[in-house]
Design a protein around this motif. Structure first.
Motif, PDB file in Angstrom:
ATOM      1  N   SER A 133       0.820  -1.318   0.071  1.00 57.75           N
ATOM      2  CA  SER A 133      -0.082  -0.079  -0.012  1.00 57.75           C
ATOM      3  C   SER A 133       0.864   1.263  -0.003  1.00 57.75           C
ATOM      4  O   SER A 133       0.527   2.236  -0.730  1.00 57.75           O
ATOM      5  CB  SER A 133      -0.927   0.018   1.098  1.00 57.75           C
ATOM      6  OG  SER A 133      -0.134  -0.248   2.196  1.00 57.75           O
ATOM      7  N   GLN A 152       1.088   3.931  -3.172  1.00 60.04           N
ATOM      8  CA  GLN A 152       0.831   5.390  -2.922  1.00 60.04           C
ATOM      9  C   GLN A 152       1.885   6.224  -3.326  1.00 60.04           C
ATOM     10  O   GLN A 152       1.525   7.232  -3.890  1.00 60.04           O
ATOM     11  CB  GLN A 152       0.534   5.551  -1.246  1.00 60.04           C
ATOM     12  CG  GLN A 152       0.299   7.080  -0.899  1.00 60.04           C
ATOM     13  CD  GLN A 152       0.227   7.190   0.460  1.00 60.04           C
ATOM     14  OE1 GLN A 152      -0.248   6.333   1.233  1.00 60.04           O
ATOM     15  NE2 GLN A 152       0.076   8.264   1.114  1.00 60.04           N
ATOM     16  N   THR A 189       2.868   6.754  -7.063  1.00 59.59           N
ATOM     17  CA  THR A 189       2.156   7.764  -7.668  1.00 59.59           C
ATOM     18  C   THR A 189       2.696   9.327  -7.413  1.00 59.59           C
ATOM     19  O   THR A 189       2.348   9.960  -8.143  1.00 59.59           O
ATOM     20  CB  THR A 189       0.671   7.615  -7.074  1.00 59.59           C
ATOM     21  OG1 THR A 189       0.233   6.510  -7.471  1.00 59.59           O
ATOM     22  CG2 THR A 189      -0.283   8.692  -7.843  1.00 59.59           C
TER      23      THR A 189
END
Length: 352
Positions: free
Chosen positions: A67, A71, A74
Motif C-alpha cells: 500500500s 501510494q 503515484t
C-alpha cells in the motif's frame, strides 16, 4: 502539485551531482524526519533524470508494504500529465511479472516492489506465485527446455488452479507473442544460473524429487532474474531502507536477484536511500556507536543530530546523512562499502 522548497531543491542538486559522477559511487542518502518532504525530493530527482533520457526512465520503488509503495509511486510521478501518469504507474508489483506485461508508453515507468516478494532471502521458502506467472513460465519452458517441460507434464504448473487455467494460458500466449526480443535467451541464461549444469537434466531431476511449489518457485526466481536483466532500472529508491538489511548487507551479495539489481547496466543504477527513522539505540548500542556513555534510550534522527551539531533546531537544515549517523549505521549493519550511501549535508549546516 506544490513546488519544492529551497532546501529540497538544494538536496536534489546534490543528489544529481552524485548520480552524474563517472568515478564515484552513484548513491545518495536522505535521512529526514517525517513531513520534511523526502518523497518530494524523490519526485524532483525522477523528473530531472527523465528530462535527460530519450528512452523511458525505469524506476524501482522498493517499500516495505504494497500500500505504501503504491501510494508513493503515484507521488513520484506527479509532475507528469494525468494521462501519462496513469500509464506510468500501470505496472506489475513483482519482478517476475515485469516480463509478462508490455511496458507502458510514458516518459517514466515506475514499478512498486516489496523486498520480501521481489527479493526474498536466500534459503527462504519458495511459493508457486500467481496463476498468470505460472502460465507464462509454462510457455517459456516449452520453448526454452522442451524435454524438461515434457517431464513436468501439461498440468504440473496448474497446481490448485481449476477453471481459470485455460484462460491464463491463452492470455500468456498472447503476451509471449508480444514479448520483447531476447527475453527467451535471458530466461535460458537465468535458468543456467539457477540450476546446475546440465540444466535440462537437473530440472528433470528436480521435477521428480522436489515438491512442485519449491521447483516452481525456482522457475519464478529465474523469470524475475531474466526480467531484471532485460529491463534494468535507471534508479532504485529504497524507502525506509534500514528495514532491508537482507538486501544491503553482505549476505545480499549471495542473492543473484540483489546482485543483478545493484549491478545492472554498465554503471549500475542510481541508488536513492530514504529514511525517517534511521536507527534506535539502547545504552549498550549507543556506547558502541560512539554516543555519550550516560545516554540511555534515545533515537538518532536528523533533528537531534542538527541540535547537537548546529546548536539549534532549524527545520529543513539537515536532511542528509551526517558523519555520526553513517558511522553508527555502518556498525549496525554489514553493508558492503561499494553500496554505502555517500554522506552529505545541506547548505547552512555545520555538520562535517
Amino acid at each position: 502539485m506544490k513546488p519544492p522548497k529551497r532546501f529540497q531543491t538544494a538536496t536534489v542538486d546534490r543528489a544529481l551531482t552524485a548520480f552524474s559522477s563517472k568515478t564515484g559511487r552513484r548513491r545518495f542518502l536522505i535521512a529526514d524526519e517525517v513531513g520534511l518532504g523526502k518523497t518530494v525530493v524523490a519526485r524532483e530527482i525522477v523528473g530531472r533524470l527523465a528530462e535527460r533520457k530519450r528512452k523511458p526512465l525505469v524506476v524501482f520503488y522498493v517499500s516495505n508494504g504494497t500500500s505504501v509503495a503504491t501510494q508513493n509511486k503515484t507521488r513520484v510521478v506527479e509532475f507528469l500529465p494525468e494521462a501519462e501518469r496513469k500509464r506510468a504507474i500501470d505496472t506489475p508489483d513483482r519482478l517476475s511479472l515485469i516480463a509478462v506485461l508490455t511496458p507502458p508508453t510514458s516518459p517514466v515507468v515506475v514499478y512498486a516492489l516489496t523486498p520480501h516478494t521481489s527479493f526474498p532471502r536466500v534459503g527462504s521458502a519458495l511459493t508457486g506465485g500467481r496463476i498468470g506467472e505460472r502460465a507464462y513460465i509454462s510457455l517459456l519452458m516449452e520453448k526454452a527446455f522442451p524435454s524438461a517441460w515434457r517431464a513436468m507434464g501439461s498440468d504440473y504448473m496448474r497446481l490448485d488452479a481449476t477453471s481459470g487455467w485455460t484462460g491464463a494460458l491463452e492470455r500468456a500466449r498472447e503476451r509471449l507473442e508480444a514479448a520483447p526480443v531476447g527475453l527467451l535467451a535471458r530466461f535460458r541464461e537465468a535458468l543456467a544460473d539457477e540450476f546446475e549444469a546440465p540444466v535440462s537434466a537437473t530440472m528433470r531431476a528436480q521435477v521428480q524429487g522436489k515438491p512442485p511449489r519449491a521447483f516452481i518457485g525456482r522457475l519464478r526466481r529465474a523469470l524475475a532474474l531474466a526480467s531484471l536483466r532485460h529491463q534494468p532500472p535507471d534508479i532504485v529508491i529504497f524507502d525506509e531502507f534500514q528495514r532491508y538489511r537482507h538486501i544491503l548487507d553482505k549476505g545480499g551479495q549471495a542473492n543473484p536477484l540483489v546482485k543483478a539489481l545493484l549491478a545492472s547496466g554498465r554503471r549500475g543504477p542510481a541508488l536513492l536511500f530514504l529514511s525517517a527513522t534511521p536507527t534506535n539505540y539502547s545504552r549498550r548500542d549507543g556506547r558502541r556507536a560512539g554516543a555519550p556513555k550516560r545516554t540511555r534510550n534515545y533515537s538518532i534522527s536528523s533533528s537531534s543530530l542538527l541540535e547537537r551539531n548546529c546548536g539549534a533546531r532549524r527545520k529543513g537544515c539537515l536532511g542528509l546523512s551526517a558523519r555520526h549517523y553513517m558511522r553508527s549505521f555502518r556498525r549496525e549493519t554489514a553493508m558492503p562499502p561499494q553500496w554505502r550511501p555517500a554522506s552529505a549535508r545541506r547548505p547552512g549546516c555545520a555538520i562535517s
